[in-house]
Design a protein around this motif. Structure first.
Motif, PDB file in Angstrom:
ATOM      1  N   LEU A  79       0.829  -1.202   0.000  1.00  0.00           N
ATOM      2  CA  LEU A  79       0.000   0.000   0.000  1.00  0.00           C
ATOM      3  C   LEU A  79       0.864   1.254   0.000  1.00  0.00           C
ATOM      4  O   LEU A  79       0.557   2.229  -0.715  1.00  0.00           O
ATOM      5  N   GLU A  80       1.908   1.253   0.783  1.00  0.00           N
ATOM      6  CA  GLU A  80       2.800   2.417   0.825  1.00  0.00           C
ATOM      7  C   GLU A  80       3.443   2.658  -0.535  1.00  0.00           C
ATOM      8  O   GLU A  80       3.651   3.812  -0.937  1.00  0.00           O
ATOM      9  N   LYS A  81       3.707   1.586  -1.250  1.00  0.00           N
ATOM     10  CA  LYS A  81       4.251   1.724  -2.598  1.00  0.00           C
ATOM     11  C   LYS A  81       3.216   2.335  -3.532  1.00  0.00           C
ATOM     12  O   LYS A  81       3.525   3.195  -4.366  1.00  0.00           O
ATOM     13  N   GLU A  82       1.947   1.916  -3.386  1.00  0.00           N
ATOM     14  CA  GLU A  82       0.868   2.465  -4.208  1.00  0.00           C
ATOM     15  C   GLU A  82       0.632   3.944  -3.899  1.00  0.00           C
ATOM     16  O   GLU A  82       0.399   4.748  -4.797  1.00  0.00           O
ATOM     17  N   VAL A  83       0.672   4.287  -2.613  1.00  0.00           N
ATOM     18  CA  VAL A  83       0.415   5.665  -2.189  1.00  0.00           C
ATOM     19  C   VAL A  83       1.608   6.570  -2.482  1.00  0.00           C
ATOM     20  O   VAL A  83       1.446   7.766  -2.748  1.00  0.00           O
ATOM     21  N   GLY A  84       2.795   5.996  -2.406  1.00  0.00           N
ATOM     22  CA  GLY A  84       4.006   6.771  -2.654  1.00  0.00           C
ATOM     23  C   GLY A  84       4.506   7.514  -1.444  1.00  0.00           C
ATOM     24  O   GLY A  84       5.227   8.515  -1.564  1.00  0.00           O
ATOM     25  N   ALA A  85       4.109   7.028  -0.245  1.00  0.00           N
ATOM     26  CA  ALA A  85       4.543   7.683   0.992  1.00  0.00           C
ATOM     27  C   ALA A  85       4.449   6.684   2.135  1.00  0.00           C
ATOM     28  O   ALA A  85       3.585   5.799   2.118  1.00  0.00           O
ATOM     29  N   PRO A  86       5.317   6.807   3.147  1.00  0.00           N
ATOM     30  CA  PRO A  86       5.198   5.933   4.328  1.00  0.00           C
ATOM     31  C   PRO A  86       3.942   6.292   5.113  1.00  0.00           C
ATOM     32  O   PRO A  86       3.651   7.468   5.341  1.00  0.00           O
ATOM     33  N   LEU A  87       3.196   5.263   5.514  1.00  0.00           N
ATOM     34  CA  LEU A  87       1.946   5.465   6.243  1.00  0.00           C
ATOM     35  C   LEU A  87       2.100   5.249   7.739  1.00  0.00           C
ATOM     36  O   LEU A  87       1.253   5.676   8.528  1.00  0.00           O
ATOM     37  N   PHE A  88       3.173   4.556   8.134  1.00  0.00           N
ATOM     38  CA  PHE A  88       3.435   4.276   9.544  1.00  0.00           C
ATOM     39  C   PHE A  88       4.896   4.552   9.856  1.00  0.00           C
ATOM     40  O   PHE A  88       5.769   4.349   9.009  1.00  0.00           O
ATOM     41  N   SER A  89       5.124   5.009  11.071  1.00  0.00           N
ATOM     42  CA  SER A  89       6.489   5.062  11.587  1.00  0.00           C
ATOM     43  C   SER A  89       6.663   3.875  12.519  1.00  0.00           C
ATOM     44  O   SER A  89       5.809   3.610  13.363  1.00  0.00           O
ATOM     45  N   ARG A  90       7.735   3.125  12.339  1.00  0.00           N
ATOM     46  CA  ARG A  90       7.975   1.931  13.141  1.00  0.00           C
ATOM     47  C   ARG A  90       8.669   2.338  14.435  1.00  0.00           C
ATOM     48  O   ARG A  90       9.753   2.925  14.402  1.00  0.00           O
ATOM     49  N   GLU A  91       8.032   2.047  15.558  1.00  0.00           N
ATOM     50  CA  GLU A  91       8.577   2.386  16.869  1.00  0.00           C
ATOM     51  C   GLU A  91       8.678   1.135  17.719  1.00  0.00           C
ATOM     52  O   GLU A  91       8.114   0.088  17.375  1.00  0.00           O
ATOM     53  N   SER A  92       9.355   1.246  18.861  1.00  0.00           N
ATOM     54  CA  SER A  92       9.561   0.079  19.726  1.00  0.00           C
ATOM     55  C   SER A  92       8.232  -0.483  20.238  1.00  0.00           C
ATOM     56  O   SER A  92       8.082  -1.686  20.426  1.00  0.00           O
ATOM     57  N   GLY A  93       7.246   0.397  20.459  1.00  0.00           N
ATOM     58  CA  GLY A  93       5.960  -0.054  20.979  1.00  0.00           C
ATOM     59  C   GLY A  93       4.958  -0.463  19.920  1.00  0.00           C
ATOM     60  O   GLY A  93       3.862  -0.902  20.237  1.00  0.00           O
ATOM     61  N   HIS A 108       3.378   0.433  15.711  1.00  0.00           N
ATOM     62  CA  HIS A 108       3.317   1.256  14.507  1.00  0.00           C
ATOM     63  C   HIS A 108       2.432   2.474  14.758  1.00  0.00           C
ATOM     64  O   HIS A 108       1.298   2.337  15.203  1.00  0.00           O
ATOM     65  N   ARG A 109       2.971   3.651  14.460  1.00  0.00           N
ATOM     66  CA  ARG A 109       2.224   4.894  14.632  1.00  0.00           C
ATOM     67  C   ARG A 109       1.995   5.539  13.266  1.00  0.00           C
ATOM     68  O   ARG A 109       2.895   5.561  12.419  1.00  0.00           O
ATOM     69  N   LEU A 110       0.778   6.059  13.053  1.00  0.00           N
ATOM     70  CA  LEU A 110       0.458   6.681  11.778  1.00  0.00           C
ATOM     71  C   LEU A 110       1.318   7.912  11.513  1.00  0.00           C
ATOM     72  O   LEU A 110       1.552   8.730  12.410  1.00  0.00           O
ATOM     73  N   THR A 111       1.791   8.044  10.277  1.00  0.00           N
ATOM     74  CA  THR A 111       2.450   9.268   9.841  1.00  0.00           C
ATOM     75  C   THR A 111       1.375  10.273   9.435  1.00  0.00           C
ATOM     76  O   THR A 111       0.173   9.980   9.467  1.00  0.00           O
ATOM     77  N   GLU A 112       1.793  11.459   9.019  1.00  0.00           N
ATOM     78  CA  GLU A 112       0.832  12.456   8.564  1.00  0.00           C
ATOM     79  C   GLU A 112       0.052  11.938   7.367  1.00  0.00           C
ATOM     80  O   GLU A 112      -1.168  12.131   7.262  1.00  0.00           O
ATOM     81  N   ALA A 113       0.741  11.239   6.450  1.00  0.00           N
ATOM     82  CA  ALA A 113       0.051  10.666   5.287  1.00  0.00           C
ATOM     83  C   ALA A 113      -0.951   9.609   5.721  1.00  0.00           C
ATOM     84  O   ALA A 113      -2.056   9.501   5.167  1.00  0.00           O
ATOM     85  N   GLY A 114      -0.596   8.828   6.733  1.00  0.00           N
ATOM     86  CA  GLY A 114      -1.506   7.804   7.244  1.00  0.00           C
ATOM     87  C   GLY A 114      -2.726   8.404   7.899  1.00  0.00           C
ATOM     88  O   GLY A 114      -3.852   7.904   7.734  1.00  0.00           O
ATOM     89  N   ARG A 115      -2.545   9.502   8.647  1.00  0.00           N
ATOM     90  CA  ARG A 115      -3.681  10.161   9.304  1.00  0.00           C
ATOM     91  C   ARG A 115      -4.634  10.764   8.284  1.00  0.00           C
ATOM     92  O   ARG A 115      -5.850  10.786   8.504  1.00  0.00           O
ATOM     93  N   ARG A 116      -4.096  11.253   7.172  1.00  0.00           N
ATOM     94  CA  ARG A 116      -4.972  11.789   6.124  1.00  0.00           C
ATOM     95  C   ARG A 116      -5.754  10.683   5.427  1.00  0.00           C
ATOM     96  O   ARG A 116      -6.901  10.871   5.021  1.00  0.00           O
ATOM     97  N   LEU A 117      -5.126   9.522   5.313  1.00  0.00           N
ATOM     98  CA  LEU A 117      -5.759   8.416   4.596  1.00  0.00           C
ATOM     99  C   LEU A 117      -6.835   7.720   5.427  1.00  0.00           C
ATOM    100  O   LEU A 117      -7.846   7.261   4.887  1.00  0.00           O
ATOM    101  N   GLN A 118      -6.667   7.632   6.740  1.00  0.00           N
ATOM    102  CA  GLN A 118      -7.540   6.817   7.578  1.00  0.00           C
ATOM    103  C   GLN A 118      -9.020   7.168   7.452  1.00  0.00           C
ATOM    104  O   GLN A 118      -9.851   6.265   7.249  1.00  0.00           O
ATOM    105  N   PRO A 119      -9.454   8.437   7.562  1.00  0.00           N
ATOM    106  CA  PRO A 119     -10.899   8.700   7.463  1.00  0.00           C
ATOM    107  C   PRO A 119     -11.485   8.342   6.103  1.00  0.00           C
ATOM    108  O   PRO A 119     -12.659   7.948   6.016  1.00  0.00           O
ATOM    109  N   GLN A 120     -10.700   8.429   5.063  1.00  0.00           N
ATOM    110  CA  GLN A 120     -11.194   8.060   3.742  1.00  0.00           C
ATOM    111  C   GLN A 120     -11.418   6.553   3.651  1.00  0.00           C
ATOM    112  O   GLN A 120     -12.412   6.082   3.088  1.00  0.00           O
ATOM    113  N   VAL A 121     -10.499   5.787   4.232  1.00  0.00           N
ATOM    114  CA  VAL A 121     -10.633   4.332   4.211  1.00  0.00           C
ATOM    115  C   VAL A 121     -11.782   3.899   5.114  1.00  0.00           C
ATOM    116  O   VAL A 121     -12.510   2.954   4.803  1.00  0.00           O
TER     117      VAL A 121
END
Length: 319
Positions: free
Chosen positions: A39-53, A55-68
């Motif tokens: 999906l990130e390849k299709e969108v052309g942007a990272p949707l999550f930042s990988r953290e120790s705890g 996966h957290r949404l990036t700005e691109a992910g937050r914009r995408l979530q309500p549409q999905v």
């Protein structure tokens, strides 16, 4: 754009970890990771930042979530009106509940319900901790505290009574208990204070702060077993203790407590047939068990020694 990739994105956004999303989707966590990468390849942007705890949404992910989420709601609306959906309940409904209520009250009832709907799978998470609806750990959650926020449907499921109990063996071997002052010197069984998952479990603060504990446990079923073994006194739900002939209430009328179970589910799934059916069944099951949850001679009070009062029955909620 592949809808399945978007569906996997939504589960990971809600659960926060690959493992939790994988459990919800009934796949391996590597499948979730692969779908997100696609999906990130299709969108052309990272949707999550990988953290120790997780996966957290990036700005691109937050914009995408309500549409999905809008796409998901539309899909579910179509699915619920399809001819196949009228042939019987099917799919998975996961229910989160407190350990005692889930094990003693719900498990037998849900087993009968599931047997009537062979295409429906019921997961019961009866656990001595809070099951999080926001993390998608369950589809329906029964909790001791009313959810304070979020796009959820909430209803009061039922009140229930708790009392102070001891075994007949313990009471015969120790000095009589006729007043709260007589509790001094007795041995108690209770929760582990720093591991309480709800302030509603702090019963002893309203009654008596013990000097000694025979056992402290995160499990109410473990507490019940210890009391039945004659090892001390504990506040237990009546729906557990009243079924045990080895136990007797202590200070009846002076050591009664009332708590409430709240039931909630995401607003986005309330129109699904299987969710409505399970939701309504849980309400009916709680209503049918009122004599166990609220024994007729229970006295409701805000604390020990209050005036007798019958709690109101929960009102039926239309979804």
């Amino acid at each position: 754009m592949d809808w399945d990739n978007l569906r996997y994105f939504l589960e990971l956004a809600r659960s926060g970890t690959l493992m939790s999303a994988a459990r919800r989707l009934e796949v391996d966590h590597t499948t979730v990771a692969r779908r997100i990468q696609a999906l990130e390849k299709e969108v052309g942007a990272p949707l999550f930042s990988r953290e120790s705890g997780g996966h957290r949404l990036t700005e691109a992910g937050r914009r995408l979530q309500p549409q999905v989420e809008a796409m998901e709601s539309a899909f579910q609306a179509v699915e619920s009106t399809a001819p196949a959906s009228q042939e019987g309940l099917s799919g998975l409904v996961r229910i989160g509940a407190t350990e005692g209520f889930g094990t003693v009250v719900l498990a037998p009832q849900l087993a009968l319900f599931a047997a009537q709907h062979p295409k429906l799978t019921i997961d019961l998470l009866a656990m001595p901790r809070l099951v999080h609806l926001s993390r998608r750990e369950a589809d329906i959650v029964i909790s001791l505290e009313r959810p304070a926020r979020g796009p959820v449907v909430v209803t009061k499921l039922t009140d229930y009574t708790l009392r102070l109990y001891a075994s007949k063996q313990y009471l015969a071997a120790h000095k009589p208990i006729k007043t709260r002052e007589d509790l001094r010197g007795h041995t108690f069984i209770s929760y582990v204070d720093d591991l309480l998952f709800s302030k509603e479990l702090q019963y002893l603060d309203e009654l008596h702060r013990p000097d000694t504990f025979a056992l402290r446990s995160t499990s109410v079923l473990a507490q019940h077993s210890a009391v039945a073994a004659g090892e001390g006194i504990a506040v237990l739900p009546a729906f557990i203790a009243e079924k045990d002939s080895a136990l007797k209430p202590v200070l009846r009328g002076q050591a009664n407590f009332t708590r409430t179970f709240w039931m909630s589910m995401p607003a986005e799934t309330k129109h699904l047939g299987r969710m409505q059916a399970v939701w309504n069944f849980l309400r009916e099951a709680a209503e049918a068990q009122q004599s166990l949850l609220l024994p007729q001679n229970a006295e409701k009070s805000d604390g020990p020694g209050g005036a007798p009062q019958r709690p109101p029955r929960p009102r039926k909620q239309v979804l």
